[in-house]
Every structure is written in structure tokens, then in C-alpha cells.
Scaffold this motif. Structure first.
Motif, PDB file in Angstrom:
ATOM      1  N   THR A   1       9.841  52.850   2.312  1.00 30.85           N
ATOM      2  CA  THR A   1      11.260  53.696   2.388  1.00 30.85           C
ATOM      3  C   THR A   1      11.252  55.059   2.917  1.00 30.85           C
ATOM      4  N   GLU A   2      10.298  55.652   2.303  1.00 32.39           N
ATOM      5  CA  GLU A   2      10.297  57.045   2.737  1.00 32.39           C
ATOM      6  C   GLU A   2       9.743  57.353   4.209  1.00 32.39           C
ATOM      7  N   ILE A   3       8.813  56.620   4.413  1.00 40.01           N
ATOM      8  CA  ILE A   3       8.308  56.696   6.116  1.00 40.01           C
ATOM      9  C   ILE A   3       9.553  56.225   6.923  1.00 40.01           C
ATOM     10  N   GLY A   4      10.399  55.299   6.748  1.00 42.27           N
ATOM     11  CA  GLY A   4      11.439  54.959   7.195  1.00 42.27           C
ATOM     12  C   GLY A   4      12.463  56.243   7.471  1.00 42.27           C
ATOM     13  N   LEU A   5      12.639  56.816   6.368  1.00 46.23           N
ATOM     14  CA  LEU A   5      13.787  57.974   6.334  1.00 46.23           C
ATOM     15  C   LEU A   5      12.829  59.093   7.206  1.00 46.23           C
ATOM     16  N   ALA A   6      11.676  59.528   7.071  1.00 41.28           N
ATOM     17  CA  ALA A   6      11.044  60.307   8.014  1.00 41.28           C
ATOM     18  C   ALA A   6      11.021  60.135   9.551  1.00 41.28           C
ATOM     19  N   CYS A   7      11.445  59.028   9.587  1.00 44.94           N
ATOM     20  CA  CYS A   7      11.227  58.393  11.055  1.00 44.94           C
ATOM     21  C   CYS A   7      12.546  58.335  11.771  1.00 44.94           C
ATOM     22  N   GLY A   8      13.835  58.674  10.867  1.00 46.05           N
ATOM     23  CA  GLY A   8      14.945  58.658  11.349  1.00 46.05           C
ATOM     24  C   GLY A   8      15.778  57.288  11.028  1.00 46.05           C
ATOM     25  N   PHE A   9      15.413  56.481  10.307  1.00 44.34           N
ATOM     26  CA  PHE A   9      16.078  55.355   9.854  1.00 44.34           C
ATOM     27  C   PHE A   9      16.794  55.429   8.513  1.00 44.34           C
ATOM     28  N   GLU A  10      18.172  55.145   8.582  1.00 45.05           N
ATOM     29  CA  GLU A  10      18.918  55.166   7.642  1.00 45.05           C
ATOM     30  C   GLU A  10      18.689  53.978   6.295  1.00 45.05           C
ATOM     31  N   SER A  11      18.082  53.024   6.866  1.00 48.57           N
ATOM     32  CA  SER A  11      18.012  51.755   5.855  1.00 48.57           C
ATOM     33  C   SER A  11      16.648  51.133   6.073  1.00 48.57           C
ATOM     34  N   THR A  12      15.946  50.874   4.711  1.00 46.78           N
ATOM     35  CA  THR A  12      14.490  50.129   5.085  1.00 46.78           C
ATOM     36  C   THR A  12      14.602  48.917   5.912  1.00 46.78           C
ATOM     37  N   SER A  13      15.731  48.257   5.793  1.00 48.23           N
ATOM     38  CA  SER A  13      15.723  46.847   6.442  1.00 48.23           C
ATOM     39  C   SER A  13      15.910  47.368   7.994  1.00 48.23           C
ATOM     40  N   SER A  14      16.541  48.260   8.544  1.00 46.85           N
ATOM     41  CA  SER A  14      16.613  48.571   9.822  1.00 46.85           C
ATOM     42  C   SER A  14      15.276  49.191  10.451  1.00 46.85           C
ATOM     43  N   PHE A  15      14.520  49.884   9.522  1.00 47.05           N
ATOM     44  CA  PHE A  15      13.324  50.150  10.005  1.00 47.05           C
ATOM     45  C   PHE A  15      12.371  49.276   9.982  1.00 47.05           C
ATOM     46  N   ILE A  16      12.237  48.326   9.189  1.00 49.97           N
ATOM     47  CA  ILE A  16      11.226  47.073   9.272  1.00 49.97           C
ATOM     48  C   ILE A  16      11.478  46.275  10.367  1.00 49.97           C
ATOM     49  N   LYS A  17      12.766  46.008  10.687  1.00 55.79           N
ATOM     50  CA  LYS A  17      12.918  45.159  11.831  1.00 55.79           C
ATOM     51  C   LYS A  17      12.750  45.930  13.114  1.00 55.79           C
ATOM     52  N   ALA A  18      12.883  47.216  13.336  1.00 57.69           N
ATOM     53  CA  ALA A  18      12.557  47.938  14.399  1.00 57.69           C
ATOM     54  C   ALA A  18      10.907  48.095  14.495  1.00 57.69           C
ATOM     55  N   PHE A  19      10.572  48.093  13.428  1.00 59.10           N
ATOM     56  CA  PHE A  19       8.766  48.256  13.649  1.00 59.10           C
ATOM     57  C   PHE A  19       8.337  47.006  13.888  1.00 59.10           C
ATOM     58  N   ARG A  20       8.828  45.765  13.342  1.00 54.07           N
ATOM     59  CA  ARG A  20       8.466  44.403  13.559  1.00 54.07           C
ATOM     60  C   ARG A  20       8.414  44.283  15.097  1.00 54.07           C
ATOM     61  N   THR A  21       9.328  44.689  15.693  1.00 56.03           N
ATOM     62  CA  THR A  21       9.803  44.298  17.042  1.00 56.03           C
ATOM     63  C   THR A  21       8.729  45.295  17.861  1.00 56.03           C
ATOM     64  N   PHE A  22       8.475  46.530  17.439  1.00 55.51           N
ATOM     65  CA  PHE A  22       7.675  47.314  18.454  1.00 55.51           C
ATOM     66  C   PHE A  22       6.109  46.744  18.134  1.00 55.51           C
ATOM     67  N   ALA A  23       5.721  46.691  16.893  1.00 57.21           N
ATOM     68  CA  ALA A  23       4.361  46.326  16.618  1.00 57.21           C
ATOM     69  C   ALA A  23       3.945  44.684  16.222  1.00 57.21           C
ATOM     70  N   GLY A  24       4.792  44.142  16.013  1.00 54.92           N
ATOM     71  CA  GLY A  24       4.633  42.815  16.025  1.00 54.92           C
ATOM     72  C   GLY A  24       4.127  42.144  14.836  1.00 54.92           C
ATOM     73  N   ALA A  25       4.283  43.095  13.627  1.00 51.38           N
ATOM     74  CA  ALA A  25       4.202  43.206  12.254  1.00 51.38           C
ATOM     75  C   ALA A  25       4.842  43.971  11.413  1.00 51.38           C
ATOM     76  N   THR A  26       5.011  43.650  10.189  1.00 50.27           N
ATOM     77  CA  THR A  26       6.155  44.438   9.411  1.00 50.27           C
ATOM     78  C   THR A  26       5.166  45.669   9.063  1.00 50.27           C
ATOM     79  N   PRO A  27       5.965  46.816   8.540  1.00 43.32           N
ATOM     80  CA  PRO A  27       5.002  47.900   7.990  1.00 43.32           C
ATOM     81  C   PRO A  27       4.252  47.951   7.174  1.00 43.32           C
ATOM     82  N   ARG A  28       4.239  46.787   6.319  1.00 46.48           N
ATOM     83  CA  ARG A  28       3.548  46.486   5.048  1.00 46.48           C
ATOM     84  C   ARG A  28       2.063  45.753   5.601  1.00 46.48           C
ATOM     85  N   GLN A  29       2.399  44.812   6.638  1.00 44.91           N
ATOM     86  CA  GLN A  29       1.320  44.151   7.304  1.00 44.91           C
ATOM     87  C   GLN A  29       0.351  45.095   8.194  1.00 44.91           C
ATOM     88  N   TYR A  30       1.069  45.960   8.648  1.00 43.81           N
ATOM     89  CA  TYR A  30       0.521  46.869   9.647  1.00 43.81           C
ATOM     90  C   TYR A  30      -0.431  47.891   8.630  1.00 43.81           C
TER      91      TYR A  30
END
Length: 250
Positions: free
Chosen positions: A215-244
Motif C-alpha cells: 500500500t505504501e509503495i503504491g502511494l509513493a508511486c502516485g496511486f490513490e488506491s492499492t487496487s489501482s496500483f496492483i492492477k497497473a503493476f500486473r499489466t506492466f510486469a505480468g505479476a502482482t506486486p507481491r508475486q514480483y
């Protein structure tokens, strides 16, 4: 004189910066700390537990912003079946990590006739080439003009918020129209696309370099919600932040 495959380990107690070109294909493994690799018109982040495979003759500037440790492997002639691209950052399997640790026993003073060492370096080259084919995209294009350098530096300082484009143009002493064109011309992408990519690269670094909550990493990277960060990260990296973070990507 032909290069003999060899390896070495270095500990950096403080920030450093070097620039050079090796006459051998080069594997750099970041054990701890984050390294920044400048090659041509791109800048790669090399987070902890990632490796970079760099083609022989490539001019590279390497720096760290703090303490770091690294293992380096320089491969002799004909260890790889095909020429390498300038740089690839990739994740390592447990086997590859153990192989890198194992070759640290063979430095520049080893005899070239050591068939055990020769076979092991050849096997490591094959494993590394296979892993590097699945690139972990941690690079950003580098600005080529002073005005763009100012705009990019300002943006990277404030990835946690949406900076007004007009303020970036003012800081770079360019009109908004000119700055927009410079993003496309120099970086090959729009302002919004570059900012998104920069946020994803920053997130990758933070996920591997520390233990901050997602959650803190998402906020530090400009995302207002954890769900939007996870969705964007999965699209970019092919994995969730936790999996990465735990190594299931790359």
C-alpha cells in the motif's frame, strides 16, 4: 589476447560511480543495494537480486546511491552462442544464484586449462542467456537536451503526485507545446506514458530493495488506491506486486 572467463565480488561501503567498457560479455549481479546503469540512450535500474547481462564492448556507466554489493562474471570468447544485446536486466533462478556464487572461486589468476572451470562458465552462460530472454523491464529512456533533463529530474522527484505539466514546462524553460514534442522526440513516448513507466520502474525497485507494505509503495508511486496500483503493476510486469517481490516474475 583472448579473455579467460573469470569472476570477482565487490563490496561498496559508500556511493560510487565508474564508467568503462569490458572486452568481454559481462554479467553483473546485485546482491544488495540498487545499481544504476547508463548505456546509450537508456538508463536501467538494477535492484537487489536482479542481474544484468551486458554485451562486450558496451560503454557503461555504473553507480550506486548507497552501500551495495555485487558479483561480476566476465565471460571468455565464444561462451555465448549468439551476440548479446547491449543490456538486459532479468530475474535469477535459485540455480543461477548458486552458480554465480560458485564461480567466484575462479578469478583472473586461474589457469586457462582448468576444464572444470571452463565447463562451469559455459554452463552459466547458457543459463544466463536463457533467463535474460525474459527481460525484466527496469529501464527508462534518457533525455537528450538540458531542458528535458530538468523536466525529467523534476518529475522523478515527485512521482507520488501528479505534477502540473505547466510547472514542468516552466521549470525547463520551454513552452508546454515544445515540452510535449520533446517527450515524443527524445524519449519516444508521451509525458503520461513516461510518467507511468517511471512509476512502474520505481515500484519494482522499492519492492525488491525494501520491506515497505505494498500500500505504501503504491502511494509513493502516485496511486490513490492499492487496487489501482496492483492492477497497473500486473499489466506492466505480468505479476502482482507481491508475486514480483517473492520472485515469481522474471
Amino acid at each position: 589476447m583472448a579473455t579467460i572467463s573469470h569472476a570477482y565480488h565487490r563490496v561498496f561501503d559508500e556511493p560510487f560511480e565508474i564508467e568503462r567498457a569490458f572486452d568481454a560479455d559481462y554479467l553483473l549481479y546485485a546482491s544488495t543495494g540498487t545499481f544504476v546503469l547508463d548505456i546509450g540512450d537508456r538508463r536501467w535500474m538494477l535492484p537487489p537480486q536482479r542481474a544484468a547481462l551486458i554485451a562486450r564492448g558496451t560503454v557503461i556507466a555504473v553507480r550506486s546511491n548507497g552501500a551495495a554489493t555485487a558479483s561480476s562474471v566476465l565471460f571468455g570468447d565464444r561462451e555465448f552462442e549468439a551476440p548479446l544485446p547491449a543490456c538486459r536486466v532479468f530475474g535469477l533462478s535459485d540455480l543461477a544464484r548458486q552458480m554465480i556464487l560458485h564461480v567466484m572461486r575462479w578469478d583472473t589468476g586461474r589457469p586457462s586449462c582448468d576444464e572444470t572451470a571452463n565447463a562451469f562458465f559455459k554452463a552459466l552462460a547458457s543459463v544466463a542467456a536463457g533467463l535474460a530472454a525474459d527481460e525484466d523491464e527496469t529501464w527508462l529512456p534518457k533525455p537528450q537536451s538540458p531542458g528535458m533533463a530538468v523536466a525529467v529530474a523534476r518529475m522523478l522527484e515527485d512521482l507520488d503526485r501528479d505534477l502540473d505539466f505547466g510547472s514542468l514546462a516552466e521549470a525547463s524553460r520551454l513552452s508546454e507545446r515544445t515540452l510535449s514534442r520533446r517527450f515524443d522526440a527524445e524519449l519516444g513516448m508521451s509525458f503520461r506514458d513516461f510518467r507511468h513507466r517511471a512509476r512502474m520502474v520505481r515500484a519494482k525497485e522499492m519492492l525488491l530493495a525494501g520491506r515497505e507494505p505494498i500500500t505504501e509503495i503504491g502511494l509513493a508511486c502516485g496511486f490513490e488506491s492499492t487496487s489501482s496500483f496492483i492492477k497497473a503493476f500486473r499489466t506492466f510486469a505480468g505479476a502482482t506486486p507481491r508475486q514480483y517481490r517473492v520472485g515469481k516474475a522474471g
